[in-house]
Design a protein around this motif. Structure first.
Motif, PDB file in Angstrom:
ATOM      1  N   VAL A   5       0.851  -1.188   0.000  1.00 33.99           N
ATOM      2  CA  VAL A   5       0.000   0.000   0.000  1.00 33.99           C
ATOM      3  C   VAL A   5       0.890   1.243   0.000  1.00 33.99           C
ATOM      4  CG1 VAL A   5      -1.778   1.309   1.198  1.00 33.99           C
ATOM      5  CG2 VAL A   5      -1.826  -1.204   1.240  1.00 33.99           C
ATOM      6  N   GLU A   6       0.787   2.016  -1.077  1.00 32.34           N
ATOM      7  CA  GLU A   6       1.558   3.238  -1.198  1.00 32.34           C
ATOM      8  C   GLU A   6       0.807   4.416  -0.575  1.00 32.34           C
ATOM      9  OE1 GLU A   6       2.099   1.022  -5.231  1.00 32.34           O
ATOM     10  OE2 GLU A   6       0.472   1.488  -3.839  1.00 32.34           O
ATOM     11  N   SER A   7       1.566   5.392  -0.113  1.00 34.07           N
ATOM     12  CA  SER A   7       0.983   6.631   0.404  1.00 34.07           C
ATOM     13  C   SER A   7       2.004   7.751   0.223  1.00 34.07           C
ATOM     14  CB  SER A   7       0.598   6.493   1.876  1.00 34.07           C
ATOM     15  OG  SER A   7       1.730   6.204   2.663  1.00 34.07           O
ATOM     16  N   GLY A   8       1.520   8.982   0.368  1.00 36.92           N
ATOM     17  CA  GLY A   8       2.415  10.132   0.333  1.00 36.92           C
ATOM     18  C   GLY A   8       2.379  10.945  -0.940  1.00 36.92           C
ATOM     19  N   GLY A   9       1.628  10.498  -1.923  1.00 39.06           N
ATOM     20  CA  GLY A   9       1.531  11.274  -3.150  1.00 39.06           C
ATOM     21  C   GLY A   9       0.704  12.529  -2.958  1.00 39.06           C
ATOM     22  N   GLY A  15      10.368  22.065  -7.670  1.00 38.29           N
ATOM     23  CA  GLY A  15      11.383  22.348  -6.665  1.00 38.29           C
ATOM     24  C   GLY A  15      11.051  21.823  -5.291  1.00 38.29           C
ATOM     25  N   GLY A  16       9.829  21.367  -5.110  1.00 39.57           N
ATOM     26  CA  GLY A  16       9.394  20.861  -3.821  1.00 39.57           C
ATOM     27  C   GLY A  16       9.809  19.420  -3.572  1.00 39.57           C
ATOM     28  N   SER A  17       9.359  18.905  -2.431  1.00 42.82           N
ATOM     29  CA  SER A  17       9.726  17.547  -2.007  1.00 42.82           C
ATOM     30  C   SER A  17       8.491  16.764  -1.565  1.00 42.82           C
ATOM     31  CB  SER A  17      10.707  17.612  -0.829  1.00 42.82           C
ATOM     32  OG  SER A  17      11.910  18.247  -1.179  1.00 42.82           O
ATOM     33  N   THR A  77       8.503  -1.452   5.530  1.00 42.12           N
ATOM     34  CA  THR A  77       8.193  -0.263   4.741  1.00 42.12           C
ATOM     35  C   THR A  77       9.399   0.152   3.901  1.00 42.12           C
ATOM     36  OG1 THR A  77       6.640   0.511   6.427  1.00 42.12           O
ATOM     37  CG2 THR A  77       7.412   2.139   4.846  1.00 42.12           C
ATOM     38  N   VAL A  78       9.116   0.594   2.706  1.00 36.40           N
ATOM     39  CA  VAL A  78      10.134   1.172   1.833  1.00 36.40           C
ATOM     40  C   VAL A  78       9.712   2.602   1.514  1.00 36.40           C
ATOM     41  CG1 VAL A  78       9.064   0.282  -0.281  1.00 36.40           C
ATOM     42  CG2 VAL A  78      11.497   0.858  -0.264  1.00 36.40           C
ATOM     43  N   TYR A  79      10.699   3.467   1.389  1.00 33.35           N
ATOM     44  CA  TYR A  79      10.438   4.895   1.183  1.00 33.35           C
ATOM     45  C   TYR A  79      11.094   5.384  -0.104  1.00 33.35           C
ATOM     46  CZ  TYR A  79       9.562   4.494   6.208  1.00 33.35           C
ATOM     47  OH  TYR A  79       9.097   4.104   7.445  1.00 33.35           O
ATOM     48  N   LEU A  80      10.508   6.419  -0.655  1.00 34.46           N
ATOM     49  CA  LEU A  80      11.136   7.130  -1.763  1.00 34.46           C
ATOM     50  C   LEU A  80      11.088   8.611  -1.429  1.00 34.46           C
ATOM     51  CD1 LEU A  80      12.444   6.780  -4.577  1.00 34.46           C
ATOM     52  CD2 LEU A  80      10.198   7.346  -5.550  1.00 34.46           C
ATOM     53  N   GLN A  81      12.242   9.164  -1.084  1.00 30.94           N
ATOM     54  CA  GLN A  81      12.361  10.589  -0.811  1.00 30.94           C
ATOM     55  C   GLN A  81      12.644  11.298  -2.120  1.00 30.94           C
ATOM     56  OE1 GLN A  81      11.998  12.385   2.162  1.00 30.94           O
ATOM     57  NE2 GLN A  81      12.138  14.174   0.799  1.00 30.94           N
ATOM     58  N   SER A  84      13.683  18.290  -5.138  1.00 29.47           N
ATOM     59  CA  SER A  84      13.867  19.060  -6.379  1.00 29.47           C
ATOM     60  C   SER A  84      12.968  18.526  -7.489  1.00 29.47           C
ATOM     61  CB  SER A  84      15.344  19.021  -6.816  1.00 29.47           C
ATOM     62  OG  SER A  84      16.185  19.519  -5.815  1.00 29.47           O
ATOM     63  N   LEU A  85      11.725  18.356  -7.159  1.00 28.92           N
ATOM     64  CA  LEU A  85      10.793  17.758  -8.117  1.00 28.92           C
ATOM     65  C   LEU A  85      10.573  18.648  -9.333  1.00 28.92           C
ATOM     66  CD1 LEU A  85       8.364  16.203  -5.541  1.00 28.92           C
ATOM     67  CD2 LEU A  85       9.450  14.949  -7.405  1.00 28.92           C
ATOM     68  N   LYS A  86      10.399  17.976 -10.456  1.00 34.41           N
ATOM     69  CA  LYS A  86      10.193  18.639 -11.736  1.00 34.41           C
ATOM     70  C   LYS A  86       8.841  18.240 -12.311  1.00 34.41           C
ATOM     71  CE  LYS A  86      15.152  18.133 -12.735  1.00 34.41           C
ATOM     72  NZ  LYS A  86      16.157  17.596 -13.694  1.00 34.41           N
ATOM     73  N   PRO A  87       8.287  19.055 -13.187  1.00 36.44           N
ATOM     74  CA  PRO A  87       7.009  18.666 -13.807  1.00 36.44           C
ATOM     75  C   PRO A  87       7.076  17.294 -14.487  1.00 36.44           C
ATOM     76  CG  PRO A  87       7.441  20.969 -14.221  1.00 36.44           C
ATOM     77  CD  PRO A  87       8.667  20.428 -13.552  1.00 36.44           C
ATOM     78  N   GLU A  88       8.222  16.943 -15.028  1.00 39.69           N
ATOM     79  CA  GLU A  88       8.346  15.645 -15.699  1.00 39.69           C
ATOM     80  C   GLU A  88       8.365  14.467 -14.723  1.00 39.69           C
ATOM     81  OE1 GLU A  88      10.309  18.355 -16.123  1.00 39.69           O
ATOM     82  OE2 GLU A  88      12.415  17.769 -16.436  1.00 39.69           O
ATOM     83  N   ASP A  89       8.387  14.734 -13.431  1.00 38.83           N
ATOM     84  CA  ASP A  89       8.253  13.675 -12.440  1.00 38.83           C
ATOM     85  C   ASP A  89       6.788  13.309 -12.192  1.00 38.83           C
ATOM     86  OD1 ASP A  89      10.900  15.273 -10.622  1.00 38.83           O
ATOM     87  OD2 ASP A  89      11.061  13.453 -11.844  1.00 38.83           O
ATOM     88  N   THR A  90       5.885  14.051 -12.775  1.00 44.20           N
ATOM     89  CA  THR A  90       4.465  13.763 -12.615  1.00 44.20           C
ATOM     90  C   THR A  90       4.140  12.379 -13.157  1.00 44.20           C
ATOM     91  OG1 THR A  90       3.806  16.089 -12.711  1.00 44.20           O
ATOM     92  CG2 THR A  90       2.144  14.442 -13.326  1.00 44.20           C
TER      93      THR A  90
END
Length: 115
Positions: A5-9, A15-17, A77-81, A84-90
């Motif tokens: 079960v993923e969460s955090g989106g 530029g955010g995190s 649990t596994v995490y993905l931090q 420096s987010l970019k629009p192409e990370d959508t």
């Protein structure tokens, strides 16, 4: 049977995190290689990050220096931090667990990077 079960989106400005989490139920979490994939609209699903059961990690070139993958076997649990987010990370981000012939997927969590 492992359930993921993923969460955090969510919505974040460029530029955010964000930190994504993937909680696994079931046993033997420590045996699995854990992966994060993503799929952007109209594109194929791609591997973003991986972490072995010994803690070795690998990142796609497009996210190196910005994303970090980690795991806490005590919490299953596994995490993905993601920094420096970019629009192409959508994309929709999916958690994947793999051990030998066994493979499990989560249902995904949507990350939208937009101003």
């Amino acid at each position: 049977q492992v359930q993921l079960v993923e969460s955090g989106g969510g919505l974040v400005q460029p530029g955010g995190s964000l930190r994504l989490s993937c909680a696994a139920s079931g046993s033997a979490f420590g045996l699995y290689v854990m992966n994060w994939y993503r799929q952007a609209p109209g594109k194929q699903r791609e591997l973003v990050a991986a972490i072995t059961n010994s803690g070795s990690t690998a990142l796609a070139d497009s996210v190196k220096g910005r994303f970090t993958i980690s795991r806490d076997d005590a919490k299953n649990t596994v995490y993905l931090q993601m920094n420096s987010l970019k629009p192409e990370d959508t994309a929709v981000y999916y958690c994947n667990a793999r051990a030998g012939l066994m493979e499990h997927w989560g249902k995904g969590t949507l990350v939208t990077v937009s101003s």
